[in-house]
Design a protein around this motif. Structure first.
Motif, PDB file in Angstrom:
ATOM      1  N   ALA A   1      -5.615  11.249  -5.278  1.00  0.00           N
ATOM      2  CA  ALA A   1      -5.255  10.119  -6.137  1.00  0.00           C
ATOM      3  C   ALA A   1      -5.112  10.572  -7.589  1.00  0.00           C
ATOM      4  O   ALA A   1      -4.194  10.137  -8.300  1.00  0.00           O
ATOM      5  CB  ALA A   1      -6.314   9.020  -6.023  1.00  0.00           C
TER       6      ALA A   1
ATOM      7  N   ALA B   1      -4.463   3.136  -7.617  1.00  0.00           N
ATOM      8  CA  ALA B   1      -3.859   4.109  -6.706  1.00  0.00           C
ATOM      9  C   ALA B   1      -4.597   4.143  -5.376  1.00  0.00           C
ATOM     10  O   ALA B   1      -3.978   4.243  -4.309  1.00  0.00           O
ATOM     11  CB  ALA B   1      -3.862   5.491  -7.358  1.00  0.00           C
TER      12      ALA B   1
ATOM     13  N   ARG C   1       6.678  -0.366  -7.533  1.00  0.00           N
ATOM     14  CA  ARG C   1       5.878  -1.581  -7.662  1.00  0.00           C
ATOM     15  C   ARG C   1       6.463  -2.504  -8.715  1.00  0.00           C
ATOM     16  O   ARG C   1       7.099  -2.052  -9.664  1.00  0.00           O
ATOM     17  CB  ARG C   1       4.431  -1.254  -8.058  1.00  0.00           C
TER      18      ARG C   1
ATOM     19  N   ASP D   1      -3.863   0.955  -3.490  1.00  0.00           N
ATOM     20  CA  ASP D   1      -2.453   0.884  -3.109  1.00  0.00           C
ATOM     21  C   ASP D   1      -1.949  -0.556  -3.196  1.00  0.00           C
ATOM     22  O   ASP D   1      -1.247  -1.060  -2.318  1.00  0.00           O
ATOM     23  CB  ASP D   1      -2.233   1.434  -1.686  1.00  0.00           C
TER      24      ASP D   1
ATOM     25  N   ARG E   1      -5.485  -6.468  -3.073  1.00  0.00           N
ATOM     26  CA  ARG E   1      -4.577  -5.569  -2.358  1.00  0.00           C
ATOM     27  C   ARG E   1      -3.122  -5.933  -2.636  1.00  0.00           C
ATOM     28  O   ARG E   1      -2.229  -5.096  -2.489  1.00  0.00           O
ATOM     29  CB  ARG E   1      -4.856  -5.619  -0.852  1.00  0.00           C
TER      30      ARG E   1
END
Length: 563
Positions: free
Chosen positions: A453, A491, A526, A494, A418
């Motif tokens: 997604a 995606a 990100r 996340d 994660r």
């Protein structure tokens, strides 16, 4: 620190492991034990009743003889039913224990550290995780019920015979027990090493065979001499396995020496019984009881002796399985880690090596949200090692790897992914459909959530071109399309940081464009680390760092070439 498997693991703690695994199934197990005990009592009751038949006939009491005979017949019928119930209950409990053990092995292997998996041959791991657990299933199905039923019968027989005549029981014990115990002791003394060597040899055969299968494409066109370099170790391992098996066969000959001991004991019982009857100490029926029950006792002891080999093999299998569980036991039980908004991925003075040979030395690197870093370098420079450190798959020898201030390596895999997600060069997909694979990272996701997604990564046109969209079998996807599924997983997860390892190296230009577009969408907020060697990839994706000589440095601009 990586815990390595032992070729000859200790058997200490094997009983405790089995007891812990069996505890949830105690009710079924106790039912089987009780039924088996009843069956053992009834087995011994038959020769006692037949002895009473003989005494009644000698006393010319026909009615008593008929009653005892009918009662013996009833005991025999009920014994068959009790034995069947006990066997079924024991098999059910044993299979459940093996199932739980198999599930635990699978759970721990799927979350085992990558370095542990790399340090062991696939064949050895598969042998312990499958073949040896399967052999335990055979043990509980075929051996355990007989072991309990026979053991209970032997014990009950001794107790019942003690109530008939202590003198004749003493003869039985004095003649039979020392010789039988000596033979069993001789077997038990050599059994642990012999069965451990056999299991180790079989595991080596599996490992060597797995290696041959792995390099099969290289062997197809190779000359015979080159093929022999790969196949000779298989032949050598097979020869070692045969010698180990013959050693266990020779060892079991001690068990078969029981036949002579039984014959001598029966002769002693008849002679002593005749003398006791002549003195009036016992009846003829008691002698008959001892002869018949003695046969049951000898048969039971012989069966137990032959089952000892199976027990030793099962103990070896459990010990090797316990060794695997010990080596793959989780080192922590970290609480779920909240994903901070925009965490930074940081390597702080990281050093890492293989077997004491450093590959990376004192590396410091930071990647902030929205920042892209491209890692380049020659083959063997340490790029793949750096990726495994960045994603927490490897623990550094010194220094730390953190994301948002959280140390990555100690985290549970589901928490680590994660924070930092890796899309490797070869993406492995589960059997089934694209939707099935995506739901592995988000169980229960609806088709609408999966479609969102897809749209978020601008992959709608690609999905529309698949034969049946999300229902397309993963086996029908190309290498590049597998990369797209890997990005869809990110995606759905996340994850806060994205690490890409050569994701466009083996794909066609059209699919590479889809991959790059999807990465652009994911990389908006990100931190992104890309390992690349294609010039177009290096040119379009962020700051370039060179991995060389155990360190990481910025790419120096090339001097202009003279025209």
């Amino acid at each position: 620190m990586i815990v390595l498997l032992s070729d000859d693991p200790s058997r200490r703690g094997v009983g405790a492991l089995v007891a812990r695994t069996a505890r949830p199934h105690l009710g079924v197990l106790l039912t089987g034990l009780v039924a088996s005990t009843v069956a053992g009592l009834l087995v011994v009751a038959v020769p006692v009743l037949l002895g009473q038949v003989v005494d009644a006939l000698l006393a010319d009491d026909g009615q008593a003889a008929v009653r005892a005979a009918l009662l013996a017949l009833g005991c025999a019928v009920v014994q068959v039913g009790a034995a069947a119930v006990g066997r079924e209950r024991l098999v059910r409990a044993g299979e459940r224990v093996v199932r739980d053990l198999r599930d635990r092995v699978l759970d721990q292997l799927t979350t085992a550290p990558l370095r542990f998996l790399e340090r062991h041959r696939t064949g050895d791991l598969m042998q312990r995780a499958t073949a040896q657990v399967a052999s335990l299933s055979g043990f509980v199905r075929d051996v355990l019920p007989e072991l309990v039923l026979t053991g209970g019968t032997v014990l009950v027989t001794v107790v019942v015979l003690a109530t008939q005549s202590w003198a004749m029981l003493a003869v039985l014990v004095v003649v039979f027990t020392p010789a039988a115990a000596a033979m069993l002791h001789r077997f038990r003394r050599g059994a642990p090493a012999a069965f451990a060597a056999e299991a180790q040899a079989e595991a080596r055969v599996s490992a060597e065979m797995a290696e041959v299968v792995r390099v099969r494409p290289l062997l197809a066109g190779a000359p015979l001499r080159a093929r022999r370099l790969v196949t000779d170790p298989v032949d050598e391992a097979g020869g070692t396995a045969v010698r180990a098996q013959l050693r266990t066969v020779v060892l079991t000959r001690w068990i078969h020496g029981m036949d002579l001991v039984e014959a001598l004991t029966l002769a002693a019982l008849v002679l002593s019984g005749t003398a006791l009857v002549a003195r009036g100490s016992v009846s003829v029926g008691v002698v008959v009881t001892f002869v018949l029950a003695g046969r049951t006792l000898f048969t039971g002891f012989a069966d137990l002796s032959s089952l000892v080999a199976d027990v030793e093999a099962a103990r070896t299998d459990v010990a090797r399985t316990a060794d695997l569980l010990r080596a793959t036991a989780p080192t922590n039980a970290s609480a779920p880690v909240p994903v901070a908004a925009g965490p930074e991925l940081v390597l702080d003075r990281v050093t890492f090596g293989y077997d004491g040979d450093p590959v990376l030395r004192d590396v410091t690197l930071g990647v902030s949200p929205g920042h892209r870093v491209v890692l380049v370098g020659r083959t063997g420079a340490g790029k793949s090692t750096l990726v495994k450190l960045l994603t927490g798959l490897y623990a550094p020898d010194s220094g730390t790897v953190t994301c948002g201030g959280v140390d990555l390596h100690p985290l549970a895999p589901e928490d680590r992914v994660r924070l930092v997600a890796l899309v490797p060069q070869s993406v492995h997909l589960a059997a089934g459909t694209v939707a099935d694979d995506l739901r592995l990272v988000r169980p229960g996701a609806t088709d609408a959530e999966l479609a969102r997604a897809v749209d978020a990564l601008d992959l709608g046109p690609w999905l529309a071109r698949l034969p049946t969209g999300l229902a397309t079998a993963t086996s029908a996807l190309s290498a590049g399309e597998r990369q797209l599924v890997g990005l869809l997983r990110v995606a759905l997860l996340d994850s806060a940081v994205l690490v890409l390892d050569e994701v466009t190296s083996d794909v066609d230009p059209d699919t590479a464009h889809l991959v790059e577009t999807a990465v652009d969408r994911l990389a908006a907020d990100r931190a992104v680390v890309v390992v690349a060697h294609r010039a177009d990839t290096v040119a379009r994706w962020g700051e370039v760092l060179v991995v060389e000589d155990g360190g990481v440095r910025p790419l120096s601009p090339e001097p202009a070439r003279p025209r």
